[in-house]
Enzyme design. Structure first.
Site, short mmCIF file in Angstrom:
data_model
loop_
_atom_site.label_atom_id
_atom_site.label_comp_id
_atom_site.label_asym_id
_atom_site.label_seq_id
_atom_site.Cartn_x
_atom_site.Cartn_y
_atom_site.Cartn_z
N LYS A 1 0.86 -1.20 0.00
CA LYS A 1 0.00 0.00 0.00
C LYS A 1 0.89 1.25 0.00
O LYS A 1 1.87 1.32 0.72
CB LYS A 1 -0.91 -0.04 1.24
CG LYS A 1 -2.01 0.99 1.23
CD LYS A 1 -3.16 0.61 2.15
CE LYS A 1 -4.22 1.71 2.14
NZ LYS A 1 -5.50 1.28 2.70
N ARG B 1 -25.48 0.43 7.45
CA ARG B 1 -25.27 -1.02 7.40
C ARG B 1 -25.86 -1.74 8.61
O ARG B 1 -26.14 -2.92 8.55
CB ARG B 1 -23.76 -1.31 7.38
CG ARG B 1 -23.07 -1.17 6.06
CD ARG B 1 -23.18 -2.47 5.28
NE ARG B 1 -22.93 -2.25 3.88
CZ ARG B 1 -21.77 -2.45 3.28
NH1 ARG B 1 -20.74 -2.89 3.97
NH2 ARG B 1 -21.64 -2.24 2.00
N GLU C 1 -19.82 -3.25 10.46
CA GLU C 1 -20.71 -2.37 11.23
C GLU C 1 -21.80 -3.16 11.94
O GLU C 1 -22.20 -2.81 13.05
CB GLU C 1 -21.32 -1.31 10.30
CG GLU C 1 -20.33 -0.25 9.81
CD GLU C 1 -19.43 -0.69 8.66
OE1 GLU C 1 -19.65 -1.81 8.11
OE2 GLU C 1 -18.52 0.06 8.29
C1 LIG Z 1 -19.12 -0.21 4.88
C2 LIG Z 1 -17.88 0.62 4.92
N1 LIG Z 1 -17.23 0.81 6.09
C3 LIG Z 1 -16.11 1.56 6.12
C4 LIG Z 1 -15.61 2.13 5.00
C5 LIG Z 1 -14.40 3.03 5.05
N2 LIG Z 1 -13.29 2.46 4.29
C6 LIG Z 1 -12.98 2.88 3.05
S1 LIG Z 1 -11.70 2.06 2.39
C7 LIG Z 1 -11.50 1.15 3.78
C8 LIG Z 1 -10.40 0.16 3.88
C9 LIG Z 1 -10.45 -0.82 2.81
O1 LIG Z 1 -9.39 -1.69 2.96
P1 LIG Z 1 -9.04 -2.69 1.80
O2 LIG Z 1 -10.27 -3.31 1.29
O3 LIG Z 1 -7.98 -3.61 2.29
O4 LIG Z 1 -8.51 -1.76 0.64
P2 LIG Z 1 -7.14 -0.94 0.52
O5 LIG Z 1 -7.49 0.49 0.73
O6 LIG Z 1 -6.18 -1.45 1.54
O7 LIG Z 1 -6.71 -1.21 -0.86
C10 LIG Z 1 -12.46 1.49 4.74
C11 LIG Z 1 -12.54 0.89 6.08
C12 LIG Z 1 -16.31 1.91 3.81
N3 LIG Z 1 -15.93 2.46 2.65
N4 LIG Z 1 -17.43 1.17 3.80
#
Ligand SMILES: Cc1ncc(C[n+]2csc(CCOP(=O)(O)OP(=O)(O)O)c2C)c(N)n1
Length: 616
Positions: free
Chosen positions: A275, A391, A363
């Site tokens: 990342k 959610r 959530e």
């Molecule tokens: C339901 C929900 N909860 C929280 C978020 C906030 N959020 C956006 S990206 C993310 C992390 C995603 O991690 P990953 O899938 O590993 O993707 P990366 O950014 O590491 O590529 C979060 C928690 C969201 N978008 N949707």
């Protein structure tokens, strides 16, 4: 390559590995330079430069359907599909969306913003494919953080049940959600990464073993595969597993995606990426500071936004309040669904590691978990963004509220959120919660009143209570402490008496309007509805029916404060002759500067003033 000249991704088909590498360099430089100006999701995109290029090289978008979970990591996809020229407007008013948008491009086949929806959507498209020969491969890119969420696991389970269908799930494993990923699946993935790759093992065994023994070996191999924990995780779920693949190596990426493409059954391609790759500050970041960024200096990685002294985001104000509370109360547990950074809980985590629980992007689990904790006597605080609270609707109703559990829900980002846009606006939680029995909903007009509401919630309130706070900054001096104990029961506050019109609102608008009304010298009665539920009937009964009533909310009108007040006034037989409600009228509010959007929807302070002047 001049990225602005790219119209669509087919040019990739003829590029050599070296040319692809050079393109990925250009894209990284472009992302860093552009996002330094606009802000946006930097780290997640820097990590998938090679992976996205490889996806577009191997598959034929838009016939092949490329789905991006959340969609925050799809900037390279936007560049490769002809949108580099629009990046100057990324996440701005009327500009390029920070997520996928079907209106932007035929290559954007599915929109999101909330996580973990891509696999279920992919499943739907797979079934649609049965009757539509124009639909090509179904390919979903999902991060390791998002894969751990209920929806994603449900769909993984569901699709694994159809061995004759051929979804291609690309798992982008960077060991990070926004900050460090949590949960047992993260450990399973670590185990796979640290053990020798199953592919290379398989290649080796078929080289050294004579043909007649292969059947036996493959049985032994199968047993051995059990030790390479995690390989069997996806295989036992019904998927052909490819990986782990180095997500920055084009040869490996393309070979794995080609192999998955030629399969007939459900496939998982497990790709390891770094990342934030290619920019030192984001590559080194383990806290998620570079996940979503505001403008920065690309030379040294310093953020441009200066923190004004004694000026804090509400997330910080609430986090400081919680730190103070945890100091005196070891039974306080703070629950976050993967938002330690966004909720500014790093300091809390360092000081009270046993009192902060990150459940991951979950959530629903967060809400019912909070219920369980509260039922067993813990002071329980669930912090959650308004938009993600959606959610957990059933868990709040069926579990928290029905059990009358003492859970304090802190609703962050209540109201408009700016650049994240439609999928993230915090304007639907009031109607969602208001009709749930036992729920109390409140919002303070300023930090002091917010702390008073929290003190009320933790010390006097019985049952669930949700306290909203906006994505805004406010002045506060922490020397003043947090000891505001003037709210002992749900009640409203009369801010000023007046004879020509009544205005009811809540949140920061209370003080903004007070200043404007005073300045204009209007004789207006202003009420702070700091409890949105229950309504303050005593105050409602004293409203002058002969003067106009305006109810203002930075929230959706349907089922909101205005409609609740009108219904109650009808019941009390006390409805004024003229009533106006200001709020969002049955719409998804587009991305953009908050003040511009409030004006566009006629619910900014000036629109209220204009209405007052017209009515008085
Ligand atoms: C339901 C929900 N909860 C929280 C978020 C906030 N959020 C956006 S990206 C993310 C992390 C995603 O991690 P990953 O899938 O590993 O993707 P990366 O950014 O590491 O590529 C979060 C928690 C969201 N978008 N949707």
């Amino acid at each position: 390559v001049d990225l602005n000249q790219i119209k669509e991704p087919s040019f990739l088909k003829t590029l050599s590995t070296e040319e692809l590498k050079s393109l990925s360099q250009d894209i990284r430089t472009f992302l860093i330079q552009e996002l330094a100006k606009t802000g946006g999701h930097l780290s997640s995109n820097l990590g998938v430069v090679e992976l996205t290029i490889a996806m577009h090289k191997v598959f034929d978008s838009p016939k092949d359907q490329l789905l991006f979970d959340v969609g925050h990591q799809a900037y390279i996809h936007k560049i490769l599909t002809g949108r580099a020229k629009d990046f100057h407007s990324l996440r701005q008013t009327d500009g390029l969306s920070g997520f996928l948008k079907r209106a932007e491009s035929e290559h954007d086949v599915f929109e999101a913003g909330h996580s973990s929806t891509s696999l279920a959507a992919a499943a739907g498209m797979l079934f649609a494919k049965d009757h539509n020969p124009n639909i090509g491969e179904i390919v979903a890119l999902i991060g390791d953080g998002s894969l751990g969420s209920g929806m994603a696991l449900e769909a993984l389970n569901f699709m694994g049940h159809y061995p004759d269908k051929h979804p291609i799930i690309i798992l982008n494993d960077n060991e990070m959600s926004i900050s460090k990923n949590v949960g047992h699946l993260a450990k399973v993935l670590t185990n796979i990464r640290t053990k020798k790759s199953y592919r290379s093992l398989r290649r080796k065994s078929s080289k050294i073993v004579p043909g007649f023994l292969r059947g036996f070996v493959s049985k032994a191999e199968r047993r051995f595969r059990g030790f390479i924990s995690g390989v069997t995780y996806f295989e036992s779920m019904g998927y052909q597993y490819f990986g782990p693949i180095d997500g920055h190596d084009f040869k490996q990426l393309i070979a794995a995606l080609e192999a998955a493409k030629s399969e007939q059954k459900p496939c998982v391609v497990h790709v390891r990426t770094v990342k934030g790759k290619g920019f030192d500050p984001s590559e080194a970041d383990k806290l998620g500071k570079w996940h979503g960024v505001s403008p920065f200096n690309p030379e040294n990685g310093h953020f441009l936004k200066k923190n004004h002294e004694n000026f804090y985001s509400y997330s910080t104000l609430v986090a400081k309040y919680l730190e103070n509370r945890a100091k005196h109360d070891a039974s306080l547990k703070v629950i976050t669904p993967a938002m330690i950074g966004g909720s500014d809980l790093q300091r809390f985590q360092e000081q009270y590691p046993n009192q902060l629980i990150d459940v991951g992007i979950a959530e629903q689990t967060a809400a019912t978990f909070a219920c369980g904790l509260a039922l067993k006597g813990n002071k329980t605080y669930l912090t959650i963004y308004s938009t993600f609270l959606q959610r957990a609707y059933d868990q709040i109703s069926h579990d928290i509220a029905r059990h009358h559990a003492n859970v304090v829900i802190g609703i962050d980002r209540a109201g408009l959120v700016g650049g994240d846009g439609e999928t993230h606006q915090g304007i639907y939680d009031i109607p969602m919660l208001a009709h749930i029995p036992n729920m109390t909903i409140a919002q303070g007009k300023n930090p002091e009143e917010t702390f008073a509401l929290f003190n009320y919630a933790f010390e006097h309130h019985k049952g669930p209570i949700a306290i909203r706070y906006p994505r805004e900054h406010s002045a506060y001096n922490f020397d003043k402490g947090f000891d505001y104990n003037h709210i002992k029961k749900p009640s409203w506050e009369t801010i000023k008496e007046g004879k020509k019109a009544t205005v009811i609102t809540f949140g920061p608008m209370v003080e903004t309007l007070k200043t404007k009304i005073d300045k204009a010298g209007l004789d207006v009665h202003l009420i702070n509805a700091r409890f949105i539920k229950p309504l303050d009937e005593a105050i409602l009964k004293t409203i002058d029916q002969t003067i106009p009533l305006i109810i203002h909310e930075e929230s959706t009108l349907t089922g909101g404060l205005g409609e609740m007040i009108i219904a109650r006034l009808v019941k009390l037989n006390h409805l004024p002759q003229t009533v106006k409600t200001l709020g969002f009228d049955d719409c998804f509010v587009e991305q953009g500067d908050k003040s511009v959007m409030l004006k566009r929807h006629h619910i900014d302070a000036d629109s209220v003033m204009k209405l007052l002047e017209d009515l008085i």
